[in-house]
Design a protein around this motif. Structure first.
Motif, PDB file in Angstrom:
ATOM      1  N   LYS A 146       0.811  -1.212   0.000  1.00 52.28           N
ATOM      2  CA  LYS A 146       0.000   0.000   0.000  1.00 52.28           C
ATOM      3  C   LYS A 146       0.847   1.266   0.000  1.00 52.28           C
ATOM      4  CE  LYS A 146      -3.648  -2.408  -0.029  1.00 52.28           C
ATOM      5  NZ  LYS A 146      -4.381  -2.505  -1.318  1.00 52.28           N
ATOM      6  N   ARG A 147       0.348   2.272  -0.689  1.00 59.21           N
ATOM      7  CA  ARG A 147       0.948   3.606  -0.574  1.00 59.21           C
ATOM      8  C   ARG A 147       0.522   4.186   0.782  1.00 59.21           C
ATOM      9  NH1 ARG A 147      -0.897   6.335  -6.155  1.00 59.21           N
ATOM     10  NH2 ARG A 147       0.876   7.735  -5.781  1.00 59.21           N
ATOM     11  N   LEU A 148       1.340   5.069   1.323  1.00 61.54           N
ATOM     12  CA  LEU A 148       1.054   5.596   2.667  1.00 61.54           C
ATOM     13  C   LEU A 148       0.734   7.085   2.632  1.00 61.54           C
ATOM     14  CD1 LEU A 148       3.850   3.817   4.769  1.00 61.54           C
ATOM     15  CD2 LEU A 148       1.525   3.034   4.260  1.00 61.54           C
ATOM     16  N   GLY A 149      -0.078   7.501   3.600  1.00 60.69           N
ATOM     17  CA  GLY A 149      -0.401   8.915   3.780  1.00 60.69           C
ATOM     18  C   GLY A 149      -0.214   9.303   5.234  1.00 60.69           C
ATOM     19  N   ILE A 150      -0.171  10.612   5.504  1.00 63.25           N
ATOM     20  CA  ILE A 150      -0.058  11.089   6.890  1.00 63.25           C
ATOM     21  C   ILE A 150      -0.970  12.292   7.106  1.00 63.25           C
ATOM     22  CG2 ILE A 150       1.998  12.516   6.377  1.00 63.25           C
ATOM     23  CD1 ILE A 150       2.956  11.760   9.287  1.00 63.25           C
ATOM     24  N   HIS A 151      -1.680  12.252   8.245  1.00 63.10           N
ATOM     25  CA  HIS A 151      -2.579  13.343   8.642  1.00 63.10           C
ATOM     26  C   HIS A 151      -2.206  13.734  10.066  1.00 63.10           C
ATOM     27  CE1 HIS A 151      -6.416  15.629   8.689  1.00 63.10           C
ATOM     28  NE2 HIS A 151      -6.425  15.311   9.974  1.00 63.10           N
ATOM     29  N   THR A 152      -1.744  14.971  10.242  1.00 63.26           N
ATOM     30  CA  THR A 152      -1.222  15.385  11.548  1.00 63.26           C
ATOM     31  C   THR A 152      -2.083  16.481  12.181  1.00 63.26           C
ATOM     32  OG1 THR A 152       0.193  17.034  10.491  1.00 63.26           O
ATOM     33  CG2 THR A 152       1.157  14.864  10.883  1.00 63.26           C
ATOM     34  N   HIS A 153      -1.964  16.629  13.488  1.00 59.75           N
ATOM     35  CA  HIS A 153      -2.547  17.771  14.204  1.00 59.75           C
ATOM     36  C   HIS A 153      -1.451  18.471  14.992  1.00 59.75           C
ATOM     37  CE1 HIS A 153      -6.839  17.761  13.305  1.00 59.75           C
ATOM     38  NE2 HIS A 153      -6.686  16.459  13.110  1.00 59.75           N
ATOM     39  N   ASN A 154      -1.682  19.770  15.249  1.00 61.15           N
ATOM     40  CA  ASN A 154      -0.593  20.630  15.714  1.00 61.15           C
ATOM     41  C   ASN A 154      -0.594  20.895  17.215  1.00 61.15           C
ATOM     42  OD1 ASN A 154       1.753  21.915  14.904  1.00 61.15           O
ATOM     43  ND2 ASN A 154       0.774  23.926  14.832  1.00 61.15           N
ATOM     44  N   ASN A 155      -1.174  20.001  17.996  1.00 63.02           N
ATOM     45  CA  ASN A 155      -1.268  20.228  19.443  1.00 63.02           C
ATOM     46  C   ASN A 155       0.069  20.517  20.087  1.00 63.02           C
ATOM     47  OD1 ASN A 155      -3.563  18.559  18.509  1.00 63.02           O
ATOM     48  ND2 ASN A 155      -4.210  18.839  20.633  1.00 63.02           N
ATOM     49  N   LEU A 156       1.105  19.810  19.640  1.00 63.06           N
ATOM     50  CA  LEU A 156       2.441  19.970  20.232  1.00 63.06           C
ATOM     51  C   LEU A 156       3.386  20.671  19.266  1.00 63.06           C
ATOM     52  CD1 LEU A 156       2.565  16.479  21.925  1.00 63.06           C
ATOM     53  CD2 LEU A 156       2.453  18.693  23.087  1.00 63.06           C
ATOM     54  N   GLN A 157       2.831  21.408  18.299  1.00 68.18           N
ATOM     55  CA  GLN A 157       3.639  22.083  17.284  1.00 68.18           C
ATOM     56  C   GLN A 157       4.512  21.081  16.535  1.00 68.18           C
ATOM     57  OE1 GLN A 157       5.273  25.860  17.970  1.00 68.18           O
ATOM     58  NE2 GLN A 157       3.519  26.536  19.129  1.00 68.18           N
ATOM     59  N   MET A 158       3.999  19.866  16.393  1.00 62.61           N
ATOM     60  CA  MET A 158       4.749  18.826  15.686  1.00 62.61           C
ATOM     61  C   MET A 158       4.129  18.493  14.330  1.00 62.61           C
ATOM     62  SD  MET A 158       7.451  18.023  17.475  1.00 62.61           S
ATOM     63  CE  MET A 158       7.918  16.599  16.470  1.00 62.61           C
ATOM     64  N   ALA A 159       3.081  19.209  13.903  1.00 65.90           N
ATOM     65  CA  ALA A 159       2.377  18.814  12.674  1.00 65.90           C
ATOM     66  C   ALA A 159       3.307  18.881  11.462  1.00 65.90           C
ATOM     67  CB  ALA A 159       1.143  19.698  12.463  1.00 65.90           C
ATOM     68  N   PHE A 160       4.001  20.000  11.300  1.00 67.90           N
ATOM     69  CA  PHE A 160       4.917  20.159  10.163  1.00 67.90           C
ATOM     70  C   PHE A 160       6.108  19.211  10.306  1.00 67.90           C
ATOM     71  CE2 PHE A 160       8.141  23.280   8.112  1.00 67.90           C
ATOM     72  CZ  PHE A 160       7.918  22.793   6.835  1.00 67.90           C
ATOM     73  N   ALA A 161       6.700  19.176  11.495  1.00 72.84           N
ATOM     74  CA  ALA A 161       7.878  18.322  11.727  1.00 72.84           C
ATOM     75  C   ALA A 161       7.537  16.849  11.499  1.00 72.84           C
ATOM     76  CB  ALA A 161       8.414  18.532  13.146  1.00 72.84           C
ATOM     77  N   ASN A 162       6.363  16.403  11.945  1.00 74.02           N
ATOM     78  CA  ASN A 162       5.987  15.001  11.732  1.00 74.02           C
ATOM     79  C   ASN A 162       5.708  14.719  10.260  1.00 74.02           C
ATOM     80  OD1 ASN A 162       6.256  14.084  14.365  1.00 74.02           O
ATOM     81  ND2 ASN A 162       4.119  14.493  14.903  1.00 74.02           N
ATOM     82  N   THR A 163       5.168  15.701   9.552  1.00 75.53           N
ATOM     83  CA  THR A 163       4.916  15.518   8.113  1.00 75.53           C
ATOM     84  C   THR A 163       6.247  15.382   7.366  1.00 75.53           C
ATOM     85  OG1 THR A 163       2.864  16.767   8.336  1.00 75.53           O
ATOM     86  CG2 THR A 163       3.731  16.486   6.104  1.00 75.53           C
ATOM     87  N   LEU A 164       7.220  16.229   7.728  1.00 77.09           N
ATOM     88  CA  LEU A 164       8.550  16.117   7.113  1.00 77.09           C
ATOM     89  C   LEU A 164       9.183  14.764   7.430  1.00 77.09           C
ATOM     90  CD1 LEU A 164      10.091  19.651   7.794  1.00 77.09           C
ATOM     91  CD2 LEU A 164       8.824  18.856   5.787  1.00 77.09           C
ATOM     92  N   CYS A 165       9.019  14.321   8.657  1.00 75.53           N
ATOM     93  CA  CYS A 165       9.519  13.006   9.057  1.00 75.53           C
ATOM     94  C   CYS A 165       8.871  11.936   8.183  1.00 75.53           C
ATOM     95  CB  CYS A 165       9.200  12.782  10.537  1.00 75.53           C
ATOM     96  SG  CYS A 165       9.629  11.166  11.169  1.00 75.53           S
TER      97      CYS A 165
END
Lengths: 319, 319
Positions: free
Chosen positions: A193-212
């Motif tokens: 399967k191809r993978l996707g990511i959906h993040t939330h910014n509660n800990l200001q990690m949304a952008f950093a986790n998406t880059l990860c």
């Protein structure tokens, strides 16, 4: 800056942002958003939920909660490069509402479910797949799931026709190493399967986790304009566009859209990081208590909120 | 959550936050901040700059820009577990202002410098070291430095008596992999030094980069309460305290301090992430243009700001 070979940006502003303003977007607002996303080179726009008016309280929410085909055609009469997606919830969707993809303005149907509903989700996905839609499965609250249950679900996902399996950080409680662990599990048990990511910014990690996620080979990135989404909001579309080097992406149309549409909207309704959302994120809890607290006159009493979250009364019932 | 063996938190709210409000903090405000940081188990509080009133315009800024020993003793008559640090700027400091550490309330002197001033910085550090102070060297704007120049400076740092060498993301433009590259360089060329990290939140990477630093063995973490610091601000003290598992840390006193002091201050003066700071971060530029823009009536015209940052007029002179 970062290479972006093969990634797809899926902007979910209208859908996840609709949870903030009860989908009270005008047709012009949504049309402007589509035009800007298309000019920016964004691959998909999620235009709302495609739930059934028979199964939810239809009077209480805007049309973006139902995304009826004929209505969406009037909103976006001429679809350009940006494809359209809609999401459905288990128990609120009627498969009979769906026509073949060739007759619909919608290209992709995403199914959001809790782990316990994975069989229902995959049944729905099978029917959407048979109608020609691209499909994704988005398992919510994965940070609260038991690993063996997730493995069982991933094995079923591997055997299903679904195109994309999403890592969803519903509570905004995940860090890079959690994303790494989840992607490893997804790749091990749903390798095709191809993978996707959906993040939330509660800990200001949304952008950093998406880059990860990009570094780990995730292809589908959920973002939203000005971060608009439930509670602490999502990874900002403009940050991802500014960071990726792909020549098809251009952040300027999104900056213009922010200036003309989202700055004023943000004055009216609240979303985005604050300390209350950080606390529910740290405690790996649904943000509903923080959302409720931000609507009271105690909205800036974070110490008080911490005490409520950690009080014996709240937690002794789960011993 | 994360183990925190050996890390030290250095809260720089009064110092970096002073850049936001021109050091206009009352004595009570600073005293409350010290008490809360001490109760939270924070290891160091940076109480300001220790520049010379003879070398800067002394009338235009609060006493936290000078941190004279006798004044600091009246602010914090009884020092507890939290140590005090002050920072100095090259060219604005007079070494003759410093008494031996045993006679001063200050425990640590940090020297901020650009790469070109590394020799001056290390001369100062030598004199502070001789007086018994703990010392750090914080090279600013490292994201704009040429690698060979940084290597030369690190070799000098290795030979100096300085205790801690800081990775400083002045423009908030660094990502995890940049932190990894810098730490690798620091460890290679200044292997005997302890490391610190000072981040800015232009790209919402301040917390994520700080966590990355911990994983790489960085010991000294700069943070600020409610993120208060120049422009997009710093890594939030409350997030780090909430995330680290060390039993000596407790975020509750900081939440209380936020409620009682920082929420109201944030209504008066602006700091923290917004799209303008994201743009200077993406372009690896000093945030001064964004800070200035946020004080005009065009403060939410991000598209316009992008165009200014990328205009031929702005950049043709550096071809």
């Amino acid at each position: 800056m970062m290479k972006s070979n093969g990634v797809k940006i899926l902007d979910c502003t209208i859908r996840d942002g609709g949870l903030v303003n009860n989908w009270d977007f005008s047709v012009d607002f949504v049309r402007d958003t589509y035009e800007a996303l298309n000019a920016a080179g964004v691959d998909y726009m999620e235009i709302g939920y495609k739930n059934s008016p028979k199964l939810v309280d239809a009077d209480s929410a805007g049309p973006w909660r139902f995304c009826e085909d004929e209505f969406i055609k009037t909103v976006i009469p001429e679809k350009k490069l940006t494809k359209l997606s809609a999401i459905v919830d288990i128990g609120r969707v009627d498969p009979d509402d769906f026509v073949p993809r060739s007759e619909s303005p919608i290209d992709m149907i995403r199914v959001a479910c809790y782990l316990k509903d994975i069989d229902k989700a995959l049944d729905l996905i099978e029917s959407f797949h048979a109608l020609g839609y691209e499909t994704t499965v988005n398992i919510m609250a994965v940070s609260n799931s038991i690993s063996s249950h997730l493995v069982d679900a991933l094995q079923k996902i591997e055997e299903s026709p679904v195109d994309v399996a999403y890592v969803v950080d519903s509570f905004g409680s995940l860090f890079n190493r959690d994303i790494e662990d989840l992607v490893k599990l997804f790749k091990e048990h749903a390798p095709s399967k191809r993978l996707g990511i959906h993040t939330h910014n509660n800990l200001q990690m949304a952008f950093a986790n998406t880059l990860c996620g990009i570094n780990l080979g995730i292809e589908f990135l959920d973002t939203s304009v000005f971060g608009m989404g439930r509670g602490a909001g999502n990874c900002q579309t403009e940050l991802i566009l500014g960071h990726l080097t792909a020549s098809r992406y251009d952040m300027k149309p999104i900056l213009k859209l922010i200036d003309e549409r989202f700055v004023a909207l943000r004055e009216e309704v609240e979303w985005g990081y604050n300390t209350a959302y950080a606390l529910t994120g740290l405690f790996n809890e649904h943000p509903r208590s923080a959302i409720a607290m931000r609507k009271t006159e105690d909205k800036d009493r974070f110490f008080n909120f911490f005490n409520k979250l950690t009080s014996v009364e709240t937690h002794s019932d789960i011993q």
